[in-house]
Design an enzyme around this catalytic site. Structure first.
Site, PDB file in Angstrom:
ATOM      1  N   ASP A  37       0.788  -1.247   0.000  1.00 30.65           N
ATOM      2  CA  ASP A  37       0.000   0.000   0.000  1.00 30.65           C
ATOM      3  C   ASP A  37       0.814   1.289   0.000  1.00 30.65           C
ATOM      4  OD1 ASP A  37      -1.972  -1.884   0.244  1.00 30.65           O
ATOM      5  OD2 ASP A  37      -2.730  -1.190   2.168  1.00 30.65           O
ATOM      6  N   GLY A  95      -0.961  -1.071  10.744  1.00 30.32           N
ATOM      7  CA  GLY A  95      -2.163  -1.485  10.039  1.00 30.32           C
ATOM      8  C   GLY A  95      -1.910  -2.599   9.046  1.00 30.32           C
ATOM      9  N   CYS A  96      -1.776  -2.220   7.781  1.00 28.01           N
ATOM     10  CA  CYS A  96      -1.705  -3.224   6.726  1.00 28.01           C
ATOM     11  C   CYS A  96      -0.401  -4.015   6.732  1.00 28.01           C
ATOM     12  CB  CYS A  96      -1.928  -2.550   5.375  1.00 28.01           C
ATOM     13  SG  CYS A  96      -3.579  -1.810   5.248  1.00 28.01           S
ATOM     14  N   VAL A  97       0.704  -3.411   7.154  1.00 24.85           N
ATOM     15  CA  VAL A  97       1.955  -4.160   7.263  1.00 24.85           C
ATOM     16  C   VAL A  97       1.833  -5.229   8.333  1.00 24.85           C
ATOM     17  CG1 VAL A  97       4.376  -3.984   7.989  1.00 24.85           C
ATOM     18  CG2 VAL A  97       3.449  -2.366   6.332  1.00 24.85           C
ATOM     19  N   THR A 114      -0.632  -7.994   7.239  1.00 21.16           N
ATOM     20  CA  THR A 114      -0.064  -8.805   6.163  1.00 21.16           C
ATOM     21  C   THR A 114       1.020  -9.739   6.684  1.00 21.16           C
ATOM     22  OG1 THR A 114      -0.584  -7.142   4.487  1.00 21.16           O
ATOM     23  CG2 THR A 114       1.211  -8.673   3.985  1.00 21.16           C
TER      24      THR A 114
END
Length: 203
Positions: free
Chosen positions: A27, A148-150, A153
């Site tokens: 992202d 968040g996304c890190v 994932t």
């Protein structure tokens, strides 16, 4: 007498490196790296530079590079409850102005861009199948945001049978405290947090 490990003996084992790593850029887009973006980071430059170094190293050695991007249908029809929890995600809708979802670094020819709607790049996407088909055993994670996304994932990478290596300098968050705290917890339970020189050496 030596001091105890910072997380105690129950945590902070190592998953280590396999023989076939891939770089996964999560992202990294204008919404985070532009100063007026809806998720603007205080100092994205170092993370962008470190991510670029990882990508170039992977390309030079023929390692896979995979990118992720957040994208929603017009009107957020596929946004579910996530867009209710984080209203600013509306910036990633197809009909939203600003092109905030455009990636900050340019994917190379043949480098897939996995489109996702939730925090984890593995949630509801083809990512695991793509990596397994390429023979990947180690996922080198870079991008935003760390908390968040890190984080999501990297956690799901472990669940999917990959060795997650989160590169400290190649991630960023909206505060240094969030960044450091989440890296510490990831390193304790879900991933190996490594420095850029180590990651470049393995690529």
């Amino acid at each position: 007498m030596s001091a105890p490990a910072p997380h105690g003996p129950a945590f902070s084992g190592r998953v280590g490196w396999g023989s076939r790593p891939a770089v996964l850029v999560v992202d990294l887009c204008r919404a985070y790296t532009e100063p007026d973006g809806p998720f603007a980071l205080p100092d994205p430059g170092p993370a962008v530079e470190a991510t670029s170094a990882l990508v170039e190293a992977a390309r030079a050695s023929g390692r896979p590079v995979v990118w992720t991007a957040v994208r929603y249908a017009a009107g957020l029809a596929d946004g579910g409850l996530f867009v209710r929890k984080v209203p600013a995600l509306a910036a990633f809708a197809e009909d939203a102005p600003g092109d905030w979802g455009a990636l900050t670094l340019e994917p190379g020819p043949g480098e897939p861009v996995v489109v996702k709607q939730y925090a984890s790049a593995f949630s509801g996407t083809s990512l695991a199948a793509t990596l397994h088909a390429a023979g990947v055993d180690t996922v080198v994670v870079a991008g935003v945001s760390t908390s968040g996304c890190v984080r999501a994932t990297a956690t799901d990478a472990l669940t999917a049978g990959f060795r997650p290596q989160v590169v400290r300098q190649a991630c960023a968050d909206r505060s240094a405290t969030l960044h450091d705290t989440n890296l510490a917890d990831l390193d304790a339970k879900y991933a190996d947090v490594v420095d850029l020189p180590e990651a470049l050496a393995h690529l």
